[in-house]
Design a protein around this motif. Sequence first.
Motif, PDB file in Angstrom:
ATOM      1  N   GLN A 175     -83.614  -2.104 -31.229  1.00 14.76           N
ATOM      2  CA  GLN A 175     -84.158  -0.745 -31.355  1.00 14.76           C
ATOM      3  C   GLN A 175     -83.073   0.234 -31.793  1.00 14.76           C
ATOM      4  O   GLN A 175     -83.301   1.106 -32.631  1.00 14.76           O
ATOM      5  CB  GLN A 175     -84.756  -0.298 -30.016  1.00 14.76           C
ATOM      6  CG  GLN A 175     -86.068  -0.957 -29.654  1.00 14.76           C
ATOM      7  CD  GLN A 175     -86.542  -0.562 -28.267  1.00 14.76           C
ATOM      8  OE1 GLN A 175     -85.820  -0.722 -27.275  1.00 14.76           O
ATOM      9  NE2 GLN A 175     -87.750  -0.024 -28.185  1.00 14.76           N
ATOM     10  N   PHE A 176     -81.887   0.071 -31.214  1.00 12.34           N
ATOM     11  CA  PHE A 176     -80.778   0.963 -31.552  1.00 12.34           C
ATOM     12  C   PHE A 176     -80.356   0.791 -33.007  1.00 12.34           C
ATOM     13  O   PHE A 176     -80.190   1.776 -33.740  1.00 12.34           O
ATOM     14  CB  PHE A 176     -79.598   0.687 -30.629  1.00 12.34           C
ATOM     15  CG  PHE A 176     -78.352   1.468 -30.969  1.00 12.34           C
ATOM     16  CD1 PHE A 176     -78.270   2.819 -30.719  1.00 12.34           C
ATOM     17  CD2 PHE A 176     -77.266   0.833 -31.565  1.00 12.34           C
ATOM     18  CE1 PHE A 176     -77.125   3.538 -31.033  1.00 12.34           C
ATOM     19  CE2 PHE A 176     -76.118   1.533 -31.886  1.00 12.34           C
ATOM     20  CZ  PHE A 176     -76.046   2.891 -31.619  1.00 12.34           C
ATOM     21  N   ALA A 197     -77.994  -1.744 -24.910  1.00  5.70           N
ATOM     22  CA  ALA A 197     -78.914  -2.738 -24.339  1.00  5.70           C
ATOM     23  C   ALA A 197     -78.583  -3.034 -22.879  1.00  5.70           C
ATOM     24  O   ALA A 197     -79.474  -3.304 -22.069  1.00  5.70           O
ATOM     25  CB  ALA A 197     -78.876  -4.019 -25.162  1.00  5.70           C
ATOM     26  N   TYR A 207     -77.283   8.726 -18.868  1.00  3.11           N
ATOM     27  CA  TYR A 207     -78.600   8.192 -19.255  1.00  3.11           C
ATOM     28  C   TYR A 207     -79.515   8.266 -18.040  1.00  3.11           C
ATOM     29  O   TYR A 207     -79.134   7.873 -16.937  1.00  3.11           O
ATOM     30  CB  TYR A 207     -78.480   6.741 -19.722  1.00  3.11           C
ATOM     31  CG  TYR A 207     -79.829   6.072 -19.887  1.00  3.11           C
ATOM     32  CD1 TYR A 207     -80.646   6.384 -20.962  1.00  3.11           C
ATOM     33  CD2 TYR A 207     -80.294   5.163 -18.940  1.00  3.11           C
ATOM     34  CE1 TYR A 207     -81.902   5.796 -21.101  1.00  3.11           C
ATOM     35  CE2 TYR A 207     -81.539   4.561 -19.077  1.00  3.11           C
ATOM     36  CZ  TYR A 207     -82.336   4.886 -20.163  1.00  3.11           C
ATOM     37  OH  TYR A 207     -83.577   4.323 -20.286  1.00  3.11           O
ATOM     38  N   SER A 210     -85.097   9.654 -24.281  1.00  2.00           N
ATOM     39  CA  SER A 210     -85.371   8.950 -25.539  1.00  2.00           C
ATOM     40  C   SER A 210     -84.071   8.445 -26.151  1.00  2.00           C
ATOM     41  O   SER A 210     -82.989   8.999 -25.911  1.00  2.00           O
ATOM     42  CB  SER A 210     -86.085   9.868 -26.527  1.00  2.00           C
ATOM     43  OG  SER A 210     -85.211  10.867 -27.001  1.00  2.00           O
ATOM     44  N   LEU A 211     -84.179   7.416 -26.962  1.00  2.00           N
ATOM     45  CA  LEU A 211     -83.007   6.863 -27.642  1.00  2.00           C
ATOM     46  C   LEU A 211     -82.437   7.888 -28.619  1.00  2.00           C
ATOM     47  O   LEU A 211     -81.216   8.019 -28.754  1.00  2.00           O
ATOM     48  CB  LEU A 211     -83.390   5.567 -28.372  1.00  2.00           C
ATOM     49  CG  LEU A 211     -82.273   4.823 -29.099  1.00  2.00           C
ATOM     50  CD1 LEU A 211     -81.128   4.486 -28.156  1.00  2.00           C
ATOM     51  CD2 LEU A 211     -82.817   3.542 -29.741  1.00  2.00           C
ATOM     52  N   THR A 215     -79.190   0.797 -20.796  1.00  2.00           N
ATOM     53  CA  THR A 215     -80.417   1.590 -20.909  1.00  2.00           C
ATOM     54  C   THR A 215     -81.627   0.657 -20.971  1.00  2.00           C
ATOM     55  O   THR A 215     -81.494  -0.569 -20.901  1.00  2.00           O
ATOM     56  CB  THR A 215     -80.397   2.470 -22.169  1.00  2.00           C
ATOM     57  OG1 THR A 215     -80.625   1.659 -23.337  1.00  2.00           O
ATOM     58  CG2 THR A 215     -79.058   3.200 -22.325  1.00  2.00           C
ATOM     59  N   SER A 216     -82.783   1.251 -21.134  1.00  3.55           N
ATOM     60  CA  SER A 216     -84.012   0.456 -21.254  1.00  3.55           C
ATOM     61  C   SER A 216     -84.296   0.063 -22.698  1.00  3.55           C
ATOM     62  O   SER A 216     -85.317  -0.560 -22.986  1.00  3.55           O
ATOM     63  CB  SER A 216     -85.192   1.268 -20.710  1.00  3.55           C
ATOM     64  OG  SER A 216     -85.368   2.468 -21.455  1.00  3.55           O
ATOM     65  N   PHE A 217     -83.396   0.426 -23.618  1.00  2.00           N
ATOM     66  CA  PHE A 217     -83.598   0.126 -25.037  1.00  2.00           C
ATOM     67  C   PHE A 217     -82.867  -1.157 -25.427  1.00  2.00           C
ATOM     68  O   PHE A 217     -81.826  -1.490 -24.879  1.00  2.00           O
ATOM     69  CB  PHE A 217     -83.110   1.291 -25.905  1.00  2.00           C
ATOM     70  CG  PHE A 217     -83.746   2.599 -25.554  1.00  2.00           C
ATOM     71  CD1 PHE A 217     -85.077   2.851 -25.881  1.00  2.00           C
ATOM     72  CD2 PHE A 217     -83.044   3.571 -24.866  1.00  2.00           C
ATOM     73  CE1 PHE A 217     -85.675   4.049 -25.533  1.00  2.00           C
ATOM     74  CE2 PHE A 217     -83.633   4.774 -24.518  1.00  2.00           C
ATOM     75  CZ  PHE A 217     -84.958   5.012 -24.851  1.00  2.00           C
ATOM     76  N   SER A 218     -83.421  -1.845 -26.405  1.00  2.30           N
ATOM     77  CA  SER A 218     -82.797  -3.074 -26.888  1.00  2.30           C
ATOM     78  C   SER A 218     -81.783  -2.749 -27.986  1.00  2.30           C
ATOM     79  O   SER A 218     -81.816  -1.666 -28.575  1.00  2.30           O
ATOM     80  CB  SER A 218     -83.865  -4.025 -27.442  1.00  2.30           C
ATOM     81  OG  SER A 218     -84.447  -3.478 -28.617  1.00  2.30           O
ATOM     82  N   LYS A 219     -80.927  -3.705 -28.258  1.00  2.00           N
ATOM     83  CA  LYS A 219     -79.965  -3.541 -29.345  1.00  2.00           C
ATOM     84  C   LYS A 219     -80.691  -3.418 -30.673  1.00  2.00           C
ATOM     85  O   LYS A 219     -80.289  -2.628 -31.550  1.00  2.00           O
ATOM     86  CB  LYS A 219     -79.002  -4.730 -29.359  1.00  2.00           C
ATOM     87  CG  LYS A 219     -77.926  -4.644 -30.427  1.00  2.00           C
ATOM     88  CD  LYS A 219     -76.941  -5.799 -30.304  1.00  2.00           C
ATOM     89  CE  LYS A 219     -75.837  -5.702 -31.355  1.00  2.00           C
ATOM     90  NZ  LYS A 219     -74.843  -6.795 -31.217  1.00  2.00           N
TER      91      LYS A 219
END
Length: 385
Positions: free
Chosen positions: A175-176, A166, A221, A226-227, A169-173
């Motif tokens: 989402q991970f 989080a 990254y 993509s995640l 990167t641009s992803f949230s926890k």
Amino acid sequence: MANSDKKHEPESDLKRQIQNKKQSFQQEQKVANHIAYWIVGILVILLLILGVLGYNFVQESLQPFDRSDHQEVEVKIPIGSSNKQIASKLQEKKVIRSATVFNYYVKSHNYTDFQAGYYTFKPSMTLTQIVARLQKGGSSEPIGDPNRNVLIREGVTVDQIGTVIAQRTSFSKKQFLTLMKDQTFMRQLQRKYPQLLNSSLDSQDVRYHLEGYLFPATYPYYRGMSLKKLVIEMVAKTNQELLPYYDQIKEKKLTVQQCLTLASLIEREGVTQNDRRKISGVFYNRIDAHMPLQSDISVMYALNKHKHSLTNKDTAVKSPYNLYKNTGFGPGPFNSPSLNSVQAVLNPLERDKGYLYFVANLKTGEVKYSTSYAQHLQKNSKMGQ
């Protein structure tokens, strides 16, 4: 007689004229030779100067572009690029001093097998280092800003990795962690890395099947990545690192899941490699004696929180991960262990001494080992713990 003298006068004049012309020609020839010698001399000097300048240029061009510049530069080498085109690209990006000299250097050393892809170079790199990297191969995707790299440290949990994801990167926890529960994705990974993941996917009551399988390392990254791609790289790294040890794990009659479980406990319990190997021996002895491993790490994982000291209520928590109550290895790993901890699992020390307990001095870090619970309590008391 007068007529005879007059007859010979033209002949004498002709001879003098011929002689004068001969002398004039010889003088002109000498001057021409002198000029030719001067020209040749000047040309030789010019050639020597050009040779020295050329030699110095080549020698300078063989040096790093800037020894003091360690900033990474991303370079894309397209598929089908010739050595000349690669050299031109490197000069354009100010990684090398001269494309011509680099091309000559590559040809003179018969370097081949340069691969396409995305690379990071530093102006401080030598030509040998640049060539080695080109032969090794680059990334299939843009590498991006190294300041956005994702660092996974030894001994961190999937939950903690989610926090790092989080932040970097641009992803949230969320989402991970959702991806960590995605069974379709888990099965895809299992098909790709069966030797690594079969035992994890076969295990029951597992919180996260990739707990312990996201190898501690730095991962690049970049924007648009993509995640799933990021996670796959972490799993691929684990597979790569464990590849030399799969046979040894089998020889120990362990599954990969069991090996990484012990390694994850040892990662947090031991500091030096010697102690890690001794703690490994303690765990093996307890398993053989059908005793619970009784590691605080397992209880904190079951509680999903870190605590400096555990209460009786904590150690009684109902969870398959609580190895104070449950015997055996439990469902699976408790964190991402280092390769040193995996090696400690495969090479335990002093099992023959029958150690069943260990305690670390919280002030000095020294670890004491005991063969009985009474001895263990006595050592604890001496440490004031």
